[in-house]
Design a protein around this motif. Sequence first.
Motif, mmCIF file in Angstrom:
data_model
loop_
_atom_site.group_PDB
_atom_site.id
_atom_site.type_symbol
_atom_site.label_atom_id
_atom_site.label_comp_id
_atom_site.label_asym_id
_atom_site.label_seq_id
_atom_site.Cartn_x
_atom_site.Cartn_y
_atom_site.Cartn_z
ATOM 1 N N ALA A 81 0.814 -1.113 0.023
ATOM 2 C CA ALA A 81 -0.101 0.082 -0.049
ATOM 3 C C ALA A 81 0.802 1.392 -0.032
ATOM 4 C CB ALA A 81 -0.953 0.155 1.016
ATOM 5 N N CYS A 82 0.342 2.487 -0.211
ATOM 6 C CA CYS A 82 1.002 3.584 -0.410
ATOM 7 C C CYS A 82 0.162 4.572 0.125
ATOM 8 C CB CYS A 82 1.759 3.775 -1.771
ATOM 9 S SG CYS A 82 2.819 5.212 -1.790
ATOM 10 N N SER A 83 0.490 5.491 0.615
ATOM 11 C CA SER A 83 -0.207 6.833 1.240
ATOM 12 C C SER A 83 0.616 7.793 1.620
ATOM 13 C CB SER A 83 -1.297 6.521 2.379
ATOM 14 O OG SER A 83 -0.125 6.237 3.623
ATOM 15 N N LEU A 84 0.101 9.132 1.492
ATOM 16 C CA LEU A 84 0.741 10.482 2.040
ATOM 17 C C LEU A 84 0.964 10.243 3.683
ATOM 18 C CD1 LEU A 84 -1.640 13.069 0.339
ATOM 19 C CD2 LEU A 84 0.695 12.318 -0.568
ATOM 20 N N ASP A 85 2.049 10.935 4.153
ATOM 21 C CA ASP A 85 2.286 10.984 5.406
ATOM 22 C C ASP A 85 1.002 11.648 6.303
ATOM 23 O OD1 ASP A 85 4.443 9.560 5.215
ATOM 24 O OD2 ASP A 85 5.919 11.062 5.535
ATOM 25 N N LEU A 86 1.104 11.634 7.485
ATOM 26 C CA LEU A 86 0.013 12.443 8.271
ATOM 27 C C LEU A 86 -0.011 13.745 7.954
ATOM 28 C CD1 LEU A 86 -2.235 11.508 10.182
ATOM 29 C CD2 LEU A 86 -0.705 11.699 12.107
ATOM 30 N N ASN A 87 1.119 14.482 7.931
ATOM 31 C CA ASN A 87 1.416 15.984 7.740
ATOM 32 C C ASN A 87 1.425 16.196 6.349
ATOM 33 O OD1 ASN A 87 3.617 14.871 7.128
ATOM 34 N ND2 ASN A 87 4.787 16.097 8.515
ATOM 35 N N GLN A 88 0.884 15.149 5.387
ATOM 36 C CA GLN A 88 0.999 15.778 3.911
ATOM 37 C C GLN A 88 -0.546 15.586 3.530
ATOM 38 O OE1 GLN A 88 3.650 12.775 2.489
ATOM 39 N NE2 GLN A 88 5.455 14.057 2.940
ATOM 40 N N VAL A 226 -2.664 6.678 -2.086
ATOM 41 C CA VAL A 226 -2.376 7.108 -3.357
ATOM 42 C C VAL A 226 -2.135 5.774 -4.155
ATOM 43 C CG1 VAL A 226 -1.634 9.525 -2.846
ATOM 44 C CG2 VAL A 226 0.108 7.401 -3.014
ATOM 45 N N TYR A 227 -1.863 5.838 -5.482
ATOM 46 C CA TYR A 227 -2.139 4.573 -6.038
ATOM 47 C C TYR A 227 -0.943 4.549 -7.205
ATOM 48 C CZ TYR A 227 -6.645 4.933 -4.221
ATOM 49 O OH TYR A 227 -7.746 4.751 -3.159
ATOM 50 N N PRO A 228 0.183 3.791 -6.749
ATOM 51 C CA PRO A 228 1.331 3.550 -7.678
ATOM 52 C C PRO A 228 0.791 2.466 -8.662
ATOM 53 C CG PRO A 228 1.992 3.604 -5.430
ATOM 54 C CD PRO A 228 0.626 3.491 -5.584
ATOM 55 N N SER A 229 1.432 2.201 -9.750
ATOM 56 C CA SER A 229 1.162 1.102 -10.762
ATOM 57 C C SER A 229 1.451 -0.234 -9.827
ATOM 58 C CB SER A 229 2.189 0.858 -11.736
ATOM 59 O OG SER A 229 2.085 2.078 -12.535
ATOM 60 N N GLU A 230 0.553 -1.168 -10.136
ATOM 61 C CA GLU A 230 0.528 -2.507 -9.667
ATOM 62 C C GLU A 230 1.436 -3.567 -10.662
ATOM 63 O OE1 GLU A 230 -3.374 -3.901 -8.413
ATOM 64 O OE2 GLU A 230 -2.270 -6.070 -7.780
ATOM 65 N N GLU A 231 2.185 -4.275 -9.901
ATOM 66 C CA GLU A 231 2.981 -5.149 -10.674
ATOM 67 C C GLU A 231 2.263 -6.207 -11.121
ATOM 68 O OE1 GLU A 231 5.623 -3.614 -11.817
ATOM 69 O OE2 GLU A 231 7.594 -4.287 -10.664
ATOM 70 N N LEU A 232 2.346 -6.887 -12.177
ATOM 71 C CA LEU A 232 1.833 -7.963 -12.863
ATOM 72 C C LEU A 232 2.686 -9.149 -12.282
ATOM 73 C CD1 LEU A 232 -0.133 -9.577 -14.515
ATOM 74 C CD2 LEU A 232 1.522 -9.248 -16.335
ATOM 75 N N VAL A 233 2.013 -10.008 -11.598
ATOM 76 C CA VAL A 233 2.645 -11.161 -11.050
ATOM 77 C C VAL A 233 2.263 -12.331 -11.736
ATOM 78 C CG1 VAL A 233 2.611 -12.443 -8.870
ATOM 79 C CG2 VAL A 233 2.192 -10.051 -8.601
ATOM 80 N N LEU A 234 3.085 -13.134 -12.367
ATOM 81 C CA LEU A 234 2.986 -14.167 -13.498
ATOM 82 C C LEU A 234 3.036 -15.333 -12.680
ATOM 83 C CD1 LEU A 234 5.357 -12.947 -16.380
ATOM 84 C CD2 LEU A 234 2.542 -12.768 -16.192
ATOM 85 N N ASP A 235 3.789 -15.503 -11.588
ATOM 86 C CA ASP A 235 3.962 -16.854 -10.673
ATOM 87 C C ASP A 235 3.118 -16.659 -9.457
ATOM 88 O OD1 ASP A 235 4.552 -19.096 -9.602
ATOM 89 O OD2 ASP A 235 6.531 -18.789 -8.937
#
Length: 346
Positions: A81-88, A226-235
């Motif tokens: 997951a990814c997010s802004l910090d508490l003060n951002q 926030v939403y970075p790209s998600e990796e494609l997991v083949l295995d």
Amino acid sequence: MAKNDTASVLAFEKKLVLSDGYMYGTTWADRSKISPLALKEKSVRGTISNRFKNTDKVAFAKDPAKLDAKVESANLQRVDACSLDLNQDTLNLQFTVKVLGGISKPSACNNANFKKSYSEAAKAYVEKHGFTELAHRYATNIANARFLWRNRVGAEKIEVHVTAKNSAVKESWTFDATQISTRHFDTQDAKIDQLTHVIAKALASEDDFILLDISCFTLMGRAQEVYPSEELVLDKGNDKNKKSKILYHVNDVAAMHSQKLGNALRTIDTWYPDYSDPELSVGPIAVEPYGAVTNLGKAFRTPKDKQDFYTFFDGWARGETLTRVEDEHYVIATLVRGGVFGESDK
């Protein structure tokens, strides 16, 4: 017998070359201070929410206790997951785009006759249209921040800073992306026109280029995800300890794939047949040889309907005139995208 103008080896290098997009956190009140956003790993105990099989439904009807036992089972997940910090409260996304000229020259072509006829068709397009229509659409997609994808939804303010530079040019613009539609390309704006001119000039050139340096600030709310790209997991395997969602990062900085940003910039195709149908239209789609929209599992340009790239390109590149000017724009936009388009010589 093979035709004497068949190009079995035919390729075009992409003319919009994008970097990855790097994600930073900041505050709207003071956007001069930014810090890289890092990914976080979460282990969560989710609930069962998927549809049950018919056999399960029959069993539940006979014994409701089995349903209780099923839904009480933990759905354990490890995710990024990814997010802004508490003060951002603001996401800052930075990337660059290099716009290249030379559309009249394939990067690979093994037939001199085809190469000559294609080059003449491409030069005639540039002379007639000067890349103004395509450049206007690329510029609009930069100005409206379509490249933010999911991060654009629910944003209170979006400000896009663009600097165009090469050895002879250095110009900058700032756009309020919330005022520019992502549903059409009719927005009239003097700054978009200026950016259009710069992009069109580079695309129409023989071997010139322009570098666009883009920094976008998005007011999302304090500590919001926030939403970075998600990796494609083949295995995928069946190991319960594996992460079920892996996000993209570069040197521990959350990031978006250059391919995803590029897809957003070339989402300019409003010339496909279903666009004007209120029931079937999905708005602008990315320029692709078959009009593929993978998240819908649908191709909007099929050979059966003679609306795909190859149907138009094979005749146009040999000197035929297309019925609609929009089809010419589509063909050239596909070549700007780049790819391997060789024909079978059998």
